[in-house]
Structures are given as C-alpha cells and as structure tokens.
Design a protein around this motif. Sequence first.
Motif, PDB file in Angstrom:
ATOM      1  N   SER A   6      20.528 -23.849  12.391  1.00  0.00           N
ATOM      2  CA  SER A   6      20.035 -25.226  12.453  1.00  0.00           C
ATOM      3  C   SER A   6      18.835 -25.423  11.535  1.00  0.00           C
ATOM      4  O   SER A   6      18.704 -26.468  10.898  1.00  0.00           O
ATOM      5  N   PHE A  59      30.229 -42.156  13.831  1.00  0.00           N
ATOM      6  CA  PHE A  59      30.501 -40.824  13.308  1.00  0.00           C
ATOM      7  C   PHE A  59      32.002 -40.538  13.226  1.00  0.00           C
ATOM      8  O   PHE A  59      32.489 -39.943  12.264  1.00  0.00           O
ATOM      9  N   HIS A 100      25.273 -34.465   6.524  1.00  0.00           N
ATOM     10  CA  HIS A 100      24.104 -35.149   7.078  1.00  0.00           C
ATOM     11  C   HIS A 100      23.330 -35.916   6.010  1.00  0.00           C
ATOM     12  O   HIS A 100      22.752 -36.966   6.301  1.00  0.00           O
ATOM     13  N   TYR A 137      25.426 -39.156   5.382  1.00  0.00           N
ATOM     14  CA  TYR A 137      25.328 -40.114   6.481  1.00  0.00           C
ATOM     15  C   TYR A 137      23.904 -40.632   6.654  1.00  0.00           C
ATOM     16  O   TYR A 137      23.704 -41.756   7.104  1.00  0.00           O
ATOM     17  N   GLN A 175      15.274 -38.371  10.765  1.00  0.00           N
ATOM     18  CA  GLN A 175      16.334 -37.501  10.284  1.00  0.00           C
ATOM     19  C   GLN A 175      16.312 -36.140  10.982  1.00  0.00           C
ATOM     20  O   GLN A 175      17.368 -35.595  11.310  1.00  0.00           O
ATOM     21  N   GLN A 218      17.853 -36.680  14.461  1.00  0.00           N
ATOM     22  CA  GLN A 218      19.286 -36.946  14.402  1.00  0.00           C
ATOM     23  C   GLN A 218      20.075 -35.703  14.012  1.00  0.00           C
ATOM     24  O   GLN A 218      21.130 -35.421  14.593  1.00  0.00           O
ATOM     25  N   ILE A 219      19.597 -34.981  13.029  1.00  0.00           N
ATOM     26  CA  ILE A 219      20.353 -33.833  12.519  1.00  0.00           C
ATOM     27  C   ILE A 219      20.273 -32.654  13.479  1.00  0.00           C
ATOM     28  O   ILE A 219      21.271 -31.988  13.754  1.00  0.00           O
ATOM     29  N   ASN A 267      19.772 -32.646  16.707  1.00  0.00           N
ATOM     30  CA  ASN A 267      20.469 -32.905  17.974  1.00  0.00           C
ATOM     31  C   ASN A 267      21.944 -33.210  17.796  1.00  0.00           C
ATOM     32  O   ASN A 267      22.651 -33.406  18.798  1.00  0.00           O
ATOM     33  N   ASP A 268      22.424 -33.281  16.566  1.00  0.00           N
ATOM     34  CA  ASP A 268      23.825 -33.631  16.354  1.00  0.00           C
ATOM     35  C   ASP A 268      24.750 -32.552  16.913  1.00  0.00           C
ATOM     36  O   ASP A 268      24.513 -31.353  16.741  1.00  0.00           O
ATOM     37  N   PHE A 272      29.243 -33.542  14.346  1.00  0.00           N
ATOM     38  CA  PHE A 272      29.419 -32.964  13.014  1.00  0.00           C
ATOM     39  C   PHE A 272      29.371 -31.435  13.072  1.00  0.00           C
ATOM     40  O   PHE A 272      30.096 -30.751  12.346  1.00  0.00           O
ATOM     41  N   THR A 312      23.188 -26.683  18.789  1.00  0.00           N
ATOM     42  CA  THR A 312      23.783 -27.557  19.804  1.00  0.00           C
ATOM     43  C   THR A 312      25.187 -27.094  20.175  1.00  0.00           C
ATOM     44  O   THR A 312      25.572 -27.131  21.344  1.00  0.00           O
TER      45      THR A 312
END
Length: 284
Positions: A80, A125, A152, A155, A209, A212-213, A215-216, A219, A232
């Motif tokens: 991550s 998404f 990422h 998007y 960002q 969002q990234i 915790n995604d 994707f 995650t």
Amino acid sequence: MHKPTFSRAFIYAVLILFALYFVFPIYVMLSTSFKDLDTLRATNLLTPPSHPSFAPWVRAWSEACTGVRCDGMQPFFMNSVKMVIPAVLLSSIIGAFNGYVLTHWRFRGADGLFTMILVGCFIPFQAILLPMARLEGVLGLSNSTTGLVIVHVIYGIAFTTMFFRNFYVSIPAELVKAARIDGAGFFMIFTKILLPVSLPIFMVCLIWQFTQIWNDFLFGIVFSGVDSMPITVALNNLVNTSTGVKEYNVDMAAAIIAALPTLLVYVIAGRFFVRGLTAGAVKG
C-alpha cells in the motif's frame, strides 16, 4: 442569564454523546486487540484488558494468515505504501497542471473540457472496471503495483483538477499577465508563481487522495495479484480466513494497523484540509 447557560450545557451534552458514539467502536477495537483469547472468552467487549498483551499485534503484523500466506500484514502494508505515494504525487501534480491550464491559459472549449472532467468525478468505480482491466492487459500491467498506481492516478485526476482549478481561479489574472509581459513562459509561470502559493490546495489533494487510495478495496481486489495486494484486501482475507480458532484480537489489531496511516494523516494535517478548501472561496 440562565437560558444561554442551559442551552450551552445542552449543546455540550449532545456533542459529548455524539463523540462517545463515534469513539465507542474504536474503544472496542483497541480493548479487544490487547486481550488474549482466554480473556476474550471470560469477559465482554466493554471490559478493559486487565493484563494488556501485545502478542495479537505482533501476530497481526508478522504471523497472521491471509489465505494461504501466513506472514502477517507487513508485506501488504508495504504494498500500500508503494502504491499510495506515487499515485498521490502524480495525480496531484497532474491536477495542478490541468488547473493551471484551464484557468490562466484558456483555450477554445476549456469550459466544455472542464465539464467533462467534472463528470469523471461522478462515474462509479464499477463502470470503469472492464475498460481499465482491458487497458492494463494491453499494457502488460495486470496484477502489479504499477497497474494499481495507474488506475488510481487516472481516477484521481478528475478530483485533483477540480480542486486546483477552483483554487487557481482565485489568483488574479493580472499577476499572470504581468509575468508574461516580463518574459516568463508557460512553465516558468507555473513553477515560479503558482506552485509556491499552492500549498493549501496541495494539502487538500494529498489528504483526499491518500485517504481514497489507501482505503480503496474494489480496485485493489480487482487489479492486484497475490504479491501486490494492498492492505485492505489482505485485511479482508485475514478476517475471512478460517484456520482453527477465530482470533478476534488479531483481527482487531490488523484493522487498526490498516486504519492507522489515514488516522495519522488527519490528525497531523487535518486542519489544513478545511483551510485549503476555503482558500479559494473568495476571489482576490
């Protein structure tokens, strides 16, 4: 004199109740993560640990099983990190460049292009999974950290462009025109004039960002492979892995480890978020 005092006490009481409501799950997670299995069986969720143990944290970090692998959350945490840092930086820099072009180097169709970019903020998404998977297959980036970074970045450009465009609108156009008269070119104006005053909105983009990234999940589970899974996805696999006794204390420790980076980002830089969002609210 009594009415304002009563009103204020009532407001504080309501705020304290809401705060307790939101803090309660965190307390349960922390309390459970420091208990051993015997203590968990003998007590309830609200009972604080009488003899706190760090063994669940050590196991969650380096020994817990996430499917067929039993090396804990550490490798996926690093996945991550490798994904979020370049994705956040690239999407923020591209968004800054786009916002600069759309505000101070306007061209025919700039408003229409910005509208199309805004539409990208509202595309779910799920709508881009198939075309993005096809693109990554063509580029040979499937099941890789690099592929996740590209997803990422693509998007996130819509959001970062919107943030920077709205911020740069508040910067006087006369400043840019004066720089042009003095001989400053396209990139010099961007790097010497706009970027130095862009720290507030950069903080907004970085926080947005990063959250969002990091915790995604969608994707991550679609575009990652066995060795490139973000934390995650690994957390989901850990919680759903059944190998003997269910270790809720390890699950809670792993969940806190997964959430800790975003929590630290908000604690350290959260005050810059609202400040950055309102920095361009009043022009001039």
